[in-house]
Design a protein around this motif. Structure first.
Motif, mmCIF file in Angstrom:
data_model
loop_
_atom_site.group_PDB
_atom_site.id
_atom_site.type_symbol
_atom_site.label_atom_id
_atom_site.label_comp_id
_atom_site.label_asym_id
_atom_site.label_seq_id
_atom_site.Cartn_x
_atom_site.Cartn_y
_atom_site.Cartn_z
ATOM 1 N N UNK A 183 3.814 24.347 26.303
ATOM 2 C CA UNK A 183 3.986 22.949 26.670
ATOM 3 C C UNK A 183 3.132 22.127 25.722
ATOM 4 N N UNK A 184 3.137 20.834 25.883
ATOM 5 C CA UNK A 184 2.275 19.927 25.113
ATOM 6 C C UNK A 184 1.597 19.021 26.132
ATOM 7 N N UNK A 185 0.284 18.912 26.025
ATOM 8 C CA UNK A 185 -0.456 18.002 26.894
ATOM 9 C C UNK A 185 -1.234 17.051 26.002
ATOM 10 N N UNK A 186 -1.002 15.753 26.171
ATOM 11 C CA UNK A 186 -1.768 14.730 25.447
ATOM 12 C C UNK A 186 -3.080 14.553 26.207
ATOM 13 N N UNK A 187 -4.192 14.821 25.540
ATOM 14 C CA UNK A 187 -5.507 14.799 26.185
ATOM 15 C C UNK A 187 -6.463 13.892 25.422
ATOM 16 N N UNK A 188 -7.643 13.676 26.002
ATOM 17 C CA UNK A 188 -8.706 12.962 25.298
ATOM 18 C C UNK A 188 -9.545 13.984 24.526
ATOM 19 N N UNK A 210 -9.139 21.433 28.271
ATOM 20 C CA UNK A 210 -8.865 20.998 29.647
ATOM 21 C C UNK A 210 -7.635 20.100 29.647
ATOM 22 N N UNK A 211 -6.581 20.504 30.350
ATOM 23 C CA UNK A 211 -5.346 19.703 30.394
ATOM 24 C C UNK A 211 -5.473 18.532 31.358
ATOM 25 N N UNK A 212 -6.068 17.451 30.898
ATOM 26 C CA UNK A 212 -6.358 16.315 31.772
ATOM 27 C C UNK A 212 -5.430 15.124 31.550
ATOM 28 N N UNK A 213 -4.422 15.267 30.713
ATOM 29 C CA UNK A 213 -3.564 14.124 30.392
ATOM 30 C C UNK A 213 -2.114 14.363 30.756
ATOM 31 N N UNK A 214 -1.236 13.674 30.070
ATOM 32 C CA UNK A 214 0.199 13.757 30.314
ATOM 33 C C UNK A 214 0.754 15.056 29.747
ATOM 34 N N UNK A 215 1.480 15.797 30.582
ATOM 35 C CA UNK A 215 2.070 17.069 30.158
ATOM 36 C C UNK A 215 3.557 16.871 29.839
ATOM 37 N N UNK A 216 4.000 17.526 28.778
ATOM 38 C CA UNK A 216 5.397 17.515 28.347
ATOM 39 C C UNK A 216 5.881 18.961 28.305
ATOM 40 N N UNK A 217 7.140 19.179 28.620
ATOM 41 C CA UNK A 217 7.612 20.564 28.658
ATOM 42 C C UNK A 217 9.093 20.722 28.312
ATOM 43 N N UNK A 218 9.650 19.795 27.551
ATOM 44 C CA UNK A 218 11.083 19.862 27.240
ATOM 45 C C UNK A 218 11.398 20.821 26.093
ATOM 46 N N UNK A 275 -0.841 26.377 28.600
ATOM 47 C CA UNK A 275 -0.358 27.614 29.211
ATOM 48 C C UNK A 275 -1.067 28.846 28.666
ATOM 49 N N UNK A 276 -1.358 29.768 29.546
ATOM 50 C CA UNK A 276 -1.827 31.121 29.199
ATOM 51 C C UNK A 276 -3.004 31.174 28.232
ATOM 52 N N UNK A 277 -3.917 30.209 28.296
ATOM 53 C CA UNK A 277 -5.075 30.212 27.402
ATOM 54 C C UNK A 277 -4.737 29.923 25.953
ATOM 55 N N UNK A 278 -3.573 29.362 25.701
ATOM 56 C CA UNK A 278 -3.145 29.120 24.322
ATOM 57 C C UNK A 278 -4.067 28.165 23.571
ATOM 58 N N UNK A 279 -4.585 27.160 24.252
ATOM 59 C CA UNK A 279 -5.486 26.220 23.581
ATOM 60 C C UNK A 279 -6.708 26.951 23.032
ATOM 61 N N UNK A 280 -7.283 27.804 23.837
ATOM 62 C CA UNK A 280 -8.470 28.566 23.404
ATOM 63 C C UNK A 280 -8.145 29.480 22.222
ATOM 64 N N UNK A 281 -6.851 29.827 22.079
ATOM 65 C CA UNK A 281 -6.426 30.663 20.954
ATOM 66 C C UNK A 281 -5.977 29.821 19.766
ATOM 67 N N UNK A 282 -6.229 28.505 19.814
ATOM 68 C CA UNK A 282 -5.956 27.646 18.662
ATOM 69 C C UNK A 282 -4.691 26.819 18.721
#
Length: 123
Positions: free
Chosen positions: A69-74, A82-90, A108-115
């Motif tokens: 997914x994509x989450x717009x965050x600060x 931390x997914x604290x913003x608007x989530x997109x999933x199309x 999803x699934x710790x992907x952010x921590x993996x880059x």
């Protein structure tokens, strides 16, 4: 009396011309907005390097929505994953850049921590 009406007419013509010019300049800014296709994968942050972005440009995130997914965050959400913003999933999300740095993560699934995150700075 006629002189007063002529002055008012010239003043209105000037104001009307000024407003028209402002509208045209605004339209030029909108027309100048670019669309950028993002390959939303791991190490996505390198995708934006060396590219120039402007506020109003559109990022199109392409990915498999069953996996990401994509989450717009600060900034805090970006650095802390931390997914604290608007989530997109199309899987084909269109996001307009604001001025300054825009941050995106996959939550999803710790992907952010993996880059799987990206910071894009728009002028």
């Amino acid at each position: 009396m006629a002189q007063g009406r002529g002055s008012a007419t010239r003043g209105l013509a000037f104001v009307g011309g000024f407003l028209a010019a402002c509208l045209l300049l605004g339209a030029a800014d909108i027309a100048a907005a670019a669309t950028h296709n993002v390959d939303w994968t791991f190490n996505a942050d390198s995708w934006s390097q060396g590219k120039n972005f402007r506020a109003g440009d559109v990022l199109v995130f392409n990915y498999n929505p069953a996996l990401h997914n994509v989450v717009a965050v600060d900034a805090g959400g970006y650095y802390g994953c931390r997914p604290s913003g608007t989530a997109y999933s199309s899987g084909n999300d269109r996001i307009t850049l604001g001025p300054g740095t825009n941050y995106f993560i996959c939550s999803l699934n710790g992907h952010c921590a993996m880059g799987m995150k990206m910071a894009v700075t728009a002028s």
